[in-house]
Design a protein around this motif. Structure first.
Motif, mmCIF file in Angstrom:
data_model
loop_
_atom_site.group_PDB
_atom_site.id
_atom_site.type_symbol
_atom_site.label_atom_id
_atom_site.label_comp_id
_atom_site.label_asym_id
_atom_site.label_seq_id
_atom_site.Cartn_x
_atom_site.Cartn_y
_atom_site.Cartn_z
ATOM 1 N N ALA A 11 0.834 -1.205 0.000
ATOM 2 C CA ALA A 11 0.000 0.000 0.000
ATOM 3 C C ALA A 11 0.870 1.258 0.000
ATOM 4 O O ALA A 11 0.605 2.204 -0.754
ATOM 5 N N ILE A 12 1.901 1.257 0.812
ATOM 6 C CA ILE A 12 2.794 2.418 0.894
ATOM 7 C C ILE A 12 3.516 2.631 -0.434
ATOM 8 O O ILE A 12 3.613 3.762 -0.928
ATOM 9 N N ALA A 13 3.979 1.567 -1.043
ATOM 10 C CA ALA A 13 4.681 1.685 -2.328
ATOM 11 C C ALA A 13 3.776 2.234 -3.416
ATOM 12 O O ALA A 13 4.189 3.102 -4.205
ATOM 13 N N VAL A 14 2.546 1.766 -3.476
ATOM 14 C CA VAL A 14 1.605 2.209 -4.511
ATOM 15 C C VAL A 14 1.276 3.694 -4.340
ATOM 16 O O VAL A 14 1.326 4.470 -5.293
ATOM 17 N N VAL A 15 0.962 4.096 -3.123
ATOM 18 C CA VAL A 15 0.578 5.489 -2.868
ATOM 19 C C VAL A 15 1.781 6.421 -3.001
ATOM 20 O O VAL A 15 1.677 7.504 -3.586
ATOM 21 N N ALA A 16 2.934 5.995 -2.512
ATOM 22 C CA ALA A 16 4.137 6.827 -2.582
ATOM 23 C C ALA A 16 4.530 7.145 -4.016
ATOM 24 O O ALA A 16 5.087 8.214 -4.300
ATOM 25 N N ALA A 17 4.208 6.252 -4.926
ATOM 26 C CA ALA A 17 4.583 6.444 -6.329
ATOM 27 C C ALA A 17 3.900 7.662 -6.961
ATOM 28 O O ALA A 17 4.432 8.239 -7.912
ATOM 29 N N VAL A 18 2.754 8.066 -6.424
ATOM 30 C CA VAL A 18 2.040 9.218 -6.997
ATOM 31 C C VAL A 18 1.964 10.400 -6.041
ATOM 32 O O VAL A 18 1.465 11.460 -6.403
ATOM 33 N N ALA A 19 2.459 10.225 -4.826
ATOM 34 C CA ALA A 19 2.363 11.267 -3.805
ATOM 35 C C ALA A 19 3.338 12.404 -4.070
ATOM 36 O O ALA A 19 4.467 12.173 -4.499
ATOM 37 N N ALA A 20 2.879 13.626 -3.825
ATOM 38 C CA ALA A 20 3.735 14.797 -3.972
ATOM 39 C C ALA A 20 3.279 15.866 -2.983
ATOM 40 O O ALA A 20 2.165 16.372 -3.069
ATOM 41 N N CYS A 21 4.161 16.195 -2.053
ATOM 42 C CA CYS A 21 3.863 17.213 -1.055
ATOM 43 C C CYS A 21 3.710 18.578 -1.725
ATOM 44 O O CYS A 21 4.512 18.949 -2.581
#
Length: 111
Positions: A11-21
């Motif tokens: 879950a973390i890998a999938v979401v982190a791939a598109v996350a941008a602060c």
């Protein structure tokens, strides 16, 4: 879905791939906030602390996690080192203690 199965790594890998602060794309920014929440739910305090050196969202989520877990001493240490968010969680908006030893933090901070 990985999150529903508590497969935190996936879950973390999938979401982190598109996350941008602070992305102007609200979907990417929301993914960043979700990423911080997943890290907390996975109990990754060290990772949140590391990210928290440069990311206010990681810092806030870590403080909230510590508060939820009743880790008062860790919150006190963070407050003494200047983390206003940790201090707020300990003392509340008007300096009212949120835990049995919070008033001591305020005293130590003002010394």
């Amino acid at each position: 879905m990985a999150e529903e199965r508590a497969d935190w790594d996936r879950a973390i890998a999938v979401v982190a791939a598109v996350a941008a602060c602070y992305s102007t794309d609200h979907e990417r920014h929301n993914a960043h906030l979700w990423h911080m929440d997943l890290l907390a739910r996975a109990g990754r305090r060290v990772e949140l602390a590391t990210l928290g050196h440069r990311d206010v969202h990681a810092r806030r989520r870590l403080n909230r996690l510590l508060h939820e877990e009743g880790r008062w001493e860790e919150l006190r240490r963070r407050a003494r080192s200047g983390d206003a968010g940790a201090r707020y969680l300990l003392e509340g908006p008007a300096g009212d203690p949120q835990d049995p030893g919070a008033e001591q933090v305020g005293d130590q901070l003002h010394e």
